[in-house]
Write an enzyme that holds these catalytic residues in place. Structure first.
Site, short mmCIF file in Angstrom:
data_model
loop_
_atom_site.label_atom_id
_atom_site.label_comp_id
_atom_site.label_asym_id
_atom_site.label_seq_id
_atom_site.Cartn_x
_atom_site.Cartn_y
_atom_site.Cartn_z
N CYS A 83 52.04 120.70 2.55
CA CYS A 83 51.62 119.62 3.33
C CYS A 83 52.08 118.35 3.06
O CYS A 83 53.15 118.21 2.92
CB CYS A 83 50.23 119.60 3.29
SG CYS A 83 49.05 118.76 4.66
N ASP B 261 41.71 117.82 -0.84
CA ASP B 261 40.60 117.08 0.09
C ASP B 261 39.33 117.00 -0.69
O ASP B 261 38.67 115.95 -0.48
CB ASP B 261 40.51 117.96 1.38
CG ASP B 261 41.65 117.46 2.28
OD1 ASP B 261 42.82 118.18 2.00
OD2 ASP B 261 41.57 116.50 3.28
C1 RUB Z 1 46.01 117.00 4.36
C2 RUB Z 1 45.89 117.46 3.00
C3 RUB Z 1 46.43 116.97 1.91
C4 RUB Z 1 45.18 116.25 1.24
C5 RUB Z 1 45.49 115.38 0.09
O1 RUB Z 1 45.23 117.52 5.59
O2 RUB Z 1 45.53 118.57 3.18
O3 RUB Z 1 47.09 117.60 1.10
O4 RUB Z 1 44.49 115.47 2.26
O5 RUB Z 1 46.42 114.07 0.71
P1 RUB Z 1 45.35 117.05 7.04
P2 RUB Z 1 46.33 112.72 -0.07
O6 RUB Z 1 46.69 116.66 7.39
O7 RUB Z 1 44.66 117.77 7.80
O8 RUB Z 1 44.67 115.49 6.79
O9 RUB Z 1 46.95 112.74 -1.38
O10 RUB Z 1 47.23 112.07 0.96
O11 RUB Z 1 44.95 112.23 -0.12
#
Ligand code: RUB
Length: 322
Positions: free
Chosen positions: A129, A198
């Site tokens: 991701c 998340d």
């Molecule tokens: C984003 C996702 C990321 C986490 C952590 O999912 O799963 O790995 O949110 O991100 P989506 P960060 O694209 O559905 O929002 O480290 O930037 O907080």
């Protein structure tokens, strides 16, 4: 007073995923709370408090899974609730939002420094991701002179992996994009996995983009270290009280083209956006307060929310039958 148009616009940006990633969502929601406080035109403390609760409710309803969003809103609201005058309440909302955003950005900086020490010269790292915390670790390792290579998964159905690919490539890091289904195939070349989160639950399970738990399984099988980089405001206090984390299910049109859905009205599609990786598959969680074993999540939660949780526990009444 109703919710200002600017706040509705920000809520839509989060809901439609133009603003996405748990950290960015949280900071953007805190900013929206600040905007709402500044736009309040009344002069009544109780009215302001209920207006801010309404704003928080709207922002909190945009995406259900990332607890960072709810923790950011709660952080600002708690300070508003404690205020004794309207002037104090507005100032409290603005400064709480500002300090949340600053602390959140600082946390990512500290995570990158700490996490980069876990990456060794010559490592091949797989990420999934698009996590700003995970990418910050990789960028810090690279800028400290370690020669690393990265596999970035596409991350279907929304292809956030392309964002990771671009960001890493722009920073001069050799990166290769792979289909999600190729994870087990390339795992034999991988030294470490680094992903974001998340939500982290009290028992140390990590909720992150769907597919993360399969990657953890493949890493476990291949004895590859699996790290999660996350700020501690993504730890969920509600899970101490036994609440389950809601996994967002998104529309079928993200998985199959609309015309196919129309021509095959009986086609059933499920599109869960996140999944749960159990603590047994996680070697360590890299936070701004240090590298912790997943089972230590409860300690962090009790440190941060112990008093509130004790109050909530005290309200739970049970009927004991003879
Ligand atoms: C984003 C996702 C990321 C986490 C952590 O999912 O799963 O790995 O949110 O991100 P989506 P960060 O694209 O559905 O929002 O480290 O930037 O907080």
């Amino acid at each position: 007073m109703g919710v200002p148009a600017e706040v509705h616009r920000i809520a839509l940006l989060i809901k439609s995923m133009r603003v996405r990633g748990a950290g960015r969502i949280a900071r953007t929601a805190a900013y929206a709370m600040k905007v709402a406080a500044q736009k309040y035109s009344g002069n009544d403390l109780n009215e302001f408090k209920s207006y801010m609760r309404g704003v928080a409710q709207l922002l909190g309803s945009t995406r259900p899974t990332a607890v960072s969003l709810h923790n950011a809103l709660r952080y600002v609201l708690n300070r508003v609730e404690r205020a004794q005058s309207i002037e104090e309440a507005v100032v409290a909302a603005v400064s709480a939002a500002d300090s949340f955003i600053e602390a959140s950005l600082n946390a990512v900086g500290v995570i990158s420094e700490i996490g980069s020490k876990l990456i060794e010269d010559g490592d091949t790292v797989l990420t999934h991701c698009n996590s700003s915390a995970a990418l910050a670790v990789l960028k810090a390792a690279h800028s400290s002179g370690k020669r690393i290579r990265v596999y970035a998964t596409e991350t279907r159905p929304k292809f956030q992996g392309l964002l990771s690919y671009r960001e890493l490539a722009e920073n001069g890091i050799p990166v290769t994009l792979i289909p999600d289904s190729a994870v087990r195939f390339v795992m034999r070349e991988v030294d470490k996995v680094v992903v974001g989160a998340d939500t982290v639950t009290a028992n140390g399970a990590v909720i992150n983009k769907v597919g993360t738990s399969l990657i953890a399984l493949a890493a476990h099988e291949a004895r590859v270290r699996f790290y999660v980089a996350t700020e501690t405001y993504k730890f969920s206090p509600a899970t101490v009280l036994g609440e389950l984390v809601t996994i967002e299910e998104r529309g079928p049109e993200e998985v199959v083209p609309l015309d196919l859905l129309t021509s095959h009205p009986n086609l059933k599609v499920r599109n869960p956006a996140f999944d749960v990786t159990p603590p047994d598959y996680i070697d360590a969680i890299i936070t701004e307060r240090g590298v912790i074993p997943p089972k230590a999540a409860a300690v962090i939660l009790l440190e941060d929310y112990g008093a509130t949780l004790a109050e909530e526990l005290a309200t739970i009444t049970i009927d004991i039958e003879d």
